[in-house]
Structure formats: C-alpha cells, structure tokens
Write an enzyme that holds these catalytic residues in place. Sequence first.
Site, PDB file in Angstrom:
ATOM      1  N   TYR A 102       0.930  -1.324  -0.144  1.00  0.00           N
ATOM      2  CA  TYR A 102      -0.111  -0.083   0.023  1.00  0.00           C
ATOM      3  C   TYR A 102       1.011   1.386   0.056  1.00  0.00           C
ATOM      4  CZ  TYR A 102      -4.407  -2.516   0.514  1.00  0.00           C
ATOM      5  OH  TYR A 102      -5.505  -3.565   0.218  1.00  0.00           O
ATOM      6  N   TYR A 148     -12.415  -6.239   6.694  1.00  0.00           N
ATOM      7  CA  TYR A 148     -11.276  -6.282   5.648  1.00  0.00           C
ATOM      8  C   TYR A 148     -10.861  -7.941   5.575  1.00  0.00           C
ATOM      9  CZ  TYR A 148      -6.712  -6.444   3.826  1.00  0.00           C
ATOM     10  OH  TYR A 148      -5.566  -6.890   2.922  1.00  0.00           O
ATOM     11  N   ASP A 169     -13.774 -15.312   9.493  1.00  0.00           N
ATOM     12  CA  ASP A 169     -12.354 -14.819   9.219  1.00  0.00           C
ATOM     13  C   ASP A 169     -11.504 -14.542  10.381  1.00  0.00           C
ATOM     14  OD1 ASP A 169     -10.179 -13.908   8.350  1.00  0.00           O
ATOM     15  OD2 ASP A 169     -11.098 -12.444   6.891  1.00  0.00           O
ATOM     16  N   LYS A 186      -2.145 -15.291   9.272  1.00  0.00           N
ATOM     17  CA  LYS A 186      -1.307 -14.357  10.016  1.00  0.00           C
ATOM     18  C   LYS A 186      -0.316 -15.149  11.212  1.00  0.00           C
ATOM     19  CE  LYS A 186      -2.824  -9.937   8.865  1.00  0.00           C
ATOM     20  NZ  LYS A 186      -4.072  -9.553   8.304  1.00  0.00           N
TER      21      LYS A 186
HETATM   22  C1  PLP Z   1      -4.687  -9.837   7.052  1.00  0.00           C
HETATM   23  C2  PLP Z   1      -6.179 -10.361   6.892  1.00  0.00           C
HETATM   24  C3  PLP Z   1      -6.503 -10.762   5.695  1.00  0.00           C
HETATM   25  C4  PLP Z   1      -5.464 -10.945   4.405  1.00  0.00           C
HETATM   26  O1  PLP Z   1      -4.491 -11.871   4.790  1.00  0.00           O
HETATM   27  P1  PLP Z   1      -2.954 -11.836   3.950  1.00  0.00           P
HETATM   28  O2  PLP Z   1      -2.150 -12.968   4.557  1.00  0.00           O
HETATM   29  O3  PLP Z   1      -2.530 -10.594   3.746  1.00  0.00           O
HETATM   30  O4  PLP Z   1      -3.343 -12.249   2.558  1.00  0.00           O
HETATM   31  C5  PLP Z   1      -7.771 -11.753   5.657  1.00  0.00           C
HETATM   32  N1  PLP Z   1      -8.678 -11.372   6.827  1.00  0.00           N
HETATM   33  C6  PLP Z   1      -8.345 -10.748   7.808  1.00  0.00           C
HETATM   34  C7  PLP Z   1      -9.301 -10.480   8.798  1.00  0.00           C
HETATM   35  C8  PLP Z   1      -6.932 -10.328   7.967  1.00  0.00           C
HETATM   36  O5  PLP Z   1      -6.680  -9.394   9.068  1.00  0.00           O
END
Ligand code: PLP
Length: 443
Positions: A21, A157, A258, A287
């Site tokens: 970004y 997100y 997520d 993550k």
């Molecule tokens: C960081 C994140 C993603 C994307 O993960 P990447 O490894 O950057 O592709 C998806 N959902 C959530 C909630 C996130 O914090």
Amino acid sequence: MNSTQLSTLLSDDKNSVWHPYSSTHSDTPVFAVKSAKGVYLTLEDGRQLIDGMSSWWCAIHGYNVPELNDAITQQLDSMAHVMFGGLTHEPAVKLCKKLVEITPAGLDSVFLADSGSVAVEIAMKMAIQYWQALGQSSSQQSKLCNKQKFISLRNGYHGDTFGAMSVCDPVTGMHTLFSGILAKNYFVASPACRFGEPCLEEQLEELKRILETNHELIAALILEPIVQGAGGMKFYSIDYLVQAKNLCKQFDVLLIADEIATGFGRSGKMFGCEHANISPDIMCVGKSLTGGYMTLAATLCSRKISDTISDNPPHTFMHGPTFMANPLACSVALENINLLMTSPWQENVKRIEQRLKNELEKCRELATVDDVRVLGAIGVVELKEAVDMPSIQQAFVDAGVWIRPFGKLVYLMPAYIITNEQLKKLTDAIFDVLKDDPKHGKH
Ligand SMILES: *Cc1c(COP(=O)(O)O)cnc(C)c1O
C-alpha cells in the site's frame, strides 16, 4: 553495513522495490532491518526499536525464537517442499489434526493455503460449491445453485484478491478503484453495539432484513469475529455474533469466520468465535499461524460441507495451490501452536490488556484523540483526523519504537512475551509523540 552501503541499499529500494500500500515516490521513510530478536528490531544503522506491531499480528512469540528456528531447520534437513497432489507428509497431517483439535467444534476438514487472502477465496469457493453440490442431491437444484453471493459487514477487511476485495468494506476497503470488476455483494452496517455491551434487536435489523429478502441468493455471511481489524480496529458485541449465527441458521446461509487476525489468542480467547461460544461453518486462519515465520493459512470447514462437495459432481473441490502444505511452513506452524499452548498465553494477554487499558487511557486528554479502546493484546488510539505518515513514522523511530499507524488509527498489537517495561515504552511513545506534535493528528 557501513553508512555508504546503507544509503545504497535505501536508494536501490526506492528505485526498484514496491512496498505494501505505497507509492514508489512516497515521502514516508522505510527503515532497513538487520536482525530481530524477542521484541526488538535492530536496524542497519545500529538503532534498536521495540516492536509494537508483531509484524502485522504474526510474531506472537517475538522474533528469532529458538524452538521455531529448530523446527524449521530440522525440517529443512529432510525436505523443503514436495507437491501435495497425491503426496502427503507428517508436518501437514500433524498440523491439520492439531487445527481440528483446537478450533471450535465441528470444523473437521482443513484446506491449506499460502496466504490469508487466498484462504478467504477458498472459503468463498467452498460456500458456493457446497450449495451447488447440495443442489445436485436435492430436488431444489436450480434454486440452490443461485446461492452465489455474500453478505459482509462494513468496516470489514478480508484481503486483497478479487473475491476477498468484494467482501471488504466498499468505501474504506481501499478497493473502490476496482468496483467495476468486483462481484456485487451485500453489506450491512458495522455493528453499533460495542464489545462488552448488549446488542439491541434493532441493531441486527438490517442484517435480518437483507437475509430475509435475499437468502436465496446468498451463500454465506463472512465476518471477522469480535474484532474488525484492518478495516477500522473496532471491537463489537458478543451478542451480535451470537445473533448473526442464529440468523444464518434461520435463513440457510453459511457463516464464514475470518479469524486471520483474531486467531491464536490475540483477543483474549484462542479464537474470536469462542467469545460467543459459536462454531462457524467455515473458518479462515493465517497471520500468526506460523508465529510470523512463513506464509501459511488454512480454511477449515464442517464435515457436512466437505462431504457434500465430495459426494456430488464434480466430486472435487476446485482449488490447489502449487505450494500447498509447504513442509517448512507446516512444521513451524505446528511448533508455534505447541509453544503457544504450553505457554501462559492467557495470563500474558490479560496482563497486556490491563496495562494497555491503564496506560493508553491518558491519551484521551489529547485534543487530537477521538477514542481509546483495548481488547486482549490490541490497543487502539483513534484520532480525529488521519495522521501525517512521514512525520509520525519518523517520530516513532526516533522514540525507539516500531509503531505503524494507518489512517486515523495508532495501535499496538505486541508479541505476547513483551514485558511490562517494554510495553510502557510503547505506550509512552504513543502519548509523547501525539502530545509533542499535534500536527500528527491534523493532516
Ligand atoms: C490480513 C487479513 C487478511 C489477508 O491476509 P493476507 O495474508 O494479507 O493475504 C484477511 N482477513 C483478515 C481478517 C486479515 O486481518
């Protein structure tokens, strides 16, 4: 590295390297890191910074962790990688078994991926394929095949790939540029009820109304449980999550949790869903899965979903990454989870939460600050206006800390092993930097 070599490195970086970004002509400085250990980053110029970001939620045990180093080097001695089509290996099997064990009940099948965004794509494809497959086995075929849309929360997100972008906040999701090509999905307001508060029925009305009207077109609701991360760092009511799960059930819509940011203890529970004691139909983790060592993510689903997809034509789940189940990544992920489970992580996260609450509170007295909120090992200072990145980034580094704000948000999510003294340096730096230069909050 001497100072000439360092300036060459930084000018080469500016000439050819694109950062996340960012503009290639950005005024915001980048800092070259030489090494990292515990909660310290050592820069090439010799300065040491206390890390407040754990590299975007990932390095939960800090950097250069002996157990994780060992896991990866031992694995390297036997094999770095083999394809996963038709082959399997101990690191992947053990990791998937462990994930099934520690995630909420009913998530029984694991599909490994390389990054969070891809895990979200996989979750969305699974949801669509499930309804298609279920249609094959029922008299409602044509009807169920229409379930190809998603509903998500504003301020959410879910990643940067096209499917994931289509369920990110359509305004703050940084993806408006692509609106012409993105699938059109449904959005409801970010939950107005905050964490620790009850959720009134009217606060779920919009979700209920959209599900009621459109459930025949909707495959799944996708949300970040309890903590909305990169879309606004907001913490919402447990009630909301409980009710959202109920509404999904009532209207025959799958729930995708997520947990890429919330997973592995960050919010005070192992997974965000545990606050509400719910099991989603599909869950994404990423993550901190490898403790920040390697890129790896996973999508888990219920046996019902994996069976339905497998038992009906085309009898295949349509996805297969080249580097699926990379053995180095699986080994380090497994060791990361073992390390977490045998550490007093709950106490650590609670301690960090209490400290963040006590120490960030005084930021409220600053004229530029709009809100201060803390949950688990996440501390957020929301400003009234977006920060001036070049100056605030430099100011934090000059203060000996690594804190990377975005927009109006200055936040901390340190490694769980951080000491109280180290944490105090981070919270003091936030207060001092925001106090000393009110311009940070005005541009
Ligand atoms: C960081 C994140 C993603 C994307 O993960 P990447 O490894 O950057 O592709 C998806 N959902 C959530 C909630 C996130 O914090």
